[in-house]
Design a protein around this motif. Structure first.
Motif, short mmCIF file in Angstrom:
data_model
loop_
_atom_site.label_atom_id
_atom_site.label_comp_id
_atom_site.label_asym_id
_atom_site.label_seq_id
_atom_site.Cartn_x
_atom_site.Cartn_y
_atom_site.Cartn_z
N ALA A 34 1.85 18.65 -10.14
CA ALA A 34 1.85 19.69 -10.30
C ALA A 34 2.84 19.21 -8.57
N LEU A 35 3.54 20.42 -8.57
CA LEU A 35 4.71 20.68 -7.72
C LEU A 35 4.03 20.23 -6.17
N GLY A 36 4.77 19.16 -5.86
CA GLY A 36 4.44 19.20 -4.32
C GLY A 36 3.23 17.77 -4.16
N LEU A 37 2.62 16.96 -5.42
CA LEU A 37 1.68 16.20 -5.76
C LEU A 37 2.14 15.05 -4.45
N LEU A 38 1.24 14.80 -3.98
CA LEU A 38 0.87 13.75 -2.34
C LEU A 38 0.11 12.49 -3.49
N VAL A 39 0.93 11.91 -3.51
CA VAL A 39 0.00 10.02 -3.59
C VAL A 39 0.39 9.10 -2.49
N ARG A 43 -0.52 0.24 2.78
CA ARG A 43 0.88 -0.58 2.85
C ARG A 43 1.32 -1.74 1.87
N GLY A 44 0.45 -1.73 0.98
CA GLY A 44 0.08 -3.39 -0.27
C GLY A 44 1.77 -3.05 -0.58
N GLY A 45 2.30 -4.45 -0.73
CA GLY A 45 3.86 -4.86 -1.49
C GLY A 45 3.63 -4.05 -2.99
N GLN A 46 3.20 -3.25 -3.08
CA GLN A 46 3.07 -3.00 -4.65
C GLN A 46 3.09 -1.24 -4.70
N TYR A 47 3.65 -1.43 -2.94
CA TYR A 47 3.73 0.54 -3.13
C TYR A 47 4.74 0.63 -2.34
N ARG A 63 5.38 10.53 -1.50
CA ARG A 63 3.89 9.57 -1.33
C ARG A 63 4.27 8.92 0.40
N SER A 64 2.74 9.05 0.38
CA SER A 64 2.14 9.40 1.81
C SER A 64 1.19 7.55 1.93
N GLN A 65 1.36 7.07 2.81
CA GLN A 65 0.70 5.60 3.31
C GLN A 65 0.13 5.68 4.47
N SER A 66 -1.33 5.00 4.28
CA SER A 66 -2.10 4.84 5.27
C SER A 66 -1.46 3.93 7.00
N SER A 67 -1.44 4.13 8.13
CA SER A 67 -1.48 4.03 9.15
C SER A 67 -1.29 2.36 8.84
N ARG A 68 -0.06 1.83 9.91
CA ARG A 68 0.17 0.39 10.15
C ARG A 68 -1.15 -0.38 10.77
N ASP A 70 -4.60 0.31 10.27
CA ASP A 70 -5.87 1.24 10.45
C ASP A 70 -6.53 1.13 9.13
N CYS A 71 -6.97 0.51 8.85
CA CYS A 71 -7.85 0.45 7.58
C CYS A 71 -8.78 1.24 7.13
N ASP A 72 -9.05 1.94 8.47
CA ASP A 72 -10.08 3.12 7.83
C ASP A 72 -8.82 4.33 7.91
N ASP A 73 -8.09 5.03 8.00
CA ASP A 73 -7.19 5.83 7.85
C ASP A 73 -7.28 5.35 6.14
N ASN A 74 -7.48 5.13 5.14
CA ASN A 74 -7.30 4.94 3.98
C ASN A 74 -7.86 5.68 3.05
N ALA A 75 -9.51 5.90 3.99
CA ALA A 75 -10.59 6.12 3.48
C ALA A 75 -10.59 7.63 3.60
#
Length: 75
Positions: A34-39, A43-47, A63-68, A70-75
């Motif tokens: 969809a237009l505006g898809l957010l993935v 911050r792994g190197g693969q991404y 593209r959206s990534q968690s904060s450096r 902050d492991c809880d940010d990805n939850a």
């Protein structure tokens, strides 16, 4: 609208960039984004690699990534 539906996946013993780009490509084949898809990812190197970023760009996905650090940010 979010569906939380899995539309692309790939399984492997390790997680190189090719694994995540294959999963993302499968998702794009399965369902047109969809237009505006957010993935979102961590911050792994693969991404952060060129092929992954190019695939997102080619499909006009954001593209959206968690904060450096902050492991809880990805939850």
């Amino acid at each position: 609208m979010a569906s939380k539906q899995v539309v692309g996946w790939q399984v492997g013993a390790k997680m190189p960039q090719q694994l995540v780009t294959s999963a993302l490509q499968r998702a794009f084949w399965s369902q047109l984004p969809a237009l505006g898809l957010l993935v979102h990812s961590d911050r792994g190197g693969q991404y952060c690699g060129k092929a992954y970023r190019q695939l997102l760009h080619d499909h006009q996905a954001l593209r959206s990534q968690s904060s450096r650090g902050d492991c809880d940010d990805n939850a």
